[in-house]
Design an enzyme around this catalytic site. Sequence first.
Site, PDB file in Angstrom:
ATOM      1  N   SER A   1       0.709  -1.342   0.125  1.00 17.98           N
ATOM      2  CA  SER A   1      -0.068   0.060   0.052  1.00 17.98           C
ATOM      3  C   SER A   1       0.775   1.253  -0.009  1.00 17.98           C
ATOM      4  CB  SER A   1      -1.044  -0.034   1.088  1.00 17.98           C
ATOM      5  OG  SER A   1      -1.858  -1.064   1.111  1.00 17.98           O
TER       6      SER A   1
ATOM      7  N   LYS B   1      -7.431   3.786   7.086  1.00 18.29           N
ATOM      8  CA  LYS B   1      -6.359   4.753   6.696  1.00 18.29           C
ATOM      9  C   LYS B   1      -6.660   6.268   6.665  1.00 18.29           C
ATOM     10  CE  LYS B   1      -4.165   0.864   4.234  1.00 18.29           C
ATOM     11  NZ  LYS B   1      -3.650   0.493   2.988  1.00 18.29           N
TER      12      LYS B   1
END
Length: 175
Positions: A49, A92
Amino acid sequence: GGSRTLRRKGMAKGSVENVITVLKRMGLDPAGYDIHINFPGGTPIDGPSAGLAITTAIASALRRIPVDHRIAMTGEIGIHGMVKPVGGVVAKVEAAFQAGATTVLIPKDNWQTLFEGLEGLRVIPVESVGEVFRHVFGPEIEKDIGFSSGGELFAPMPTPASFLQANSPSPNGGM
């Protein structure tokens, strides 16, 4: 177990290899520098990511242009500089806000309407590394690095003639 650790390291290594390829194509060749990239904690989500963050960090270091600490980002990059979706984006974005971010860049494919109109936080969907760099470094970075603002970093590969239809092609290349 050991194989799990190797797989994680392999995923992160693949991510870093994509980053290096993209930076070279943008005219930022990291070959003349000693670059050490560490993923503290080594959890599976750290490597795949982090492509956008790694790319931005290396570009920042090579060009000596600081990145505003209130900008957060998540997303992986492909070798052509396009931003690929990742998992856990809502968590996130929330974590970035709690850490003091005022802007979060996320893959366009991860966009959700719940990101609209958040108080004190701008969530910006992005499609390419060039777009990320414009948000992070400003439009003048294009002159410095030498890529155009035409949206995509690289010209798409031409479609082989055998894939084209005999009738008039559609806007997406005839496929």
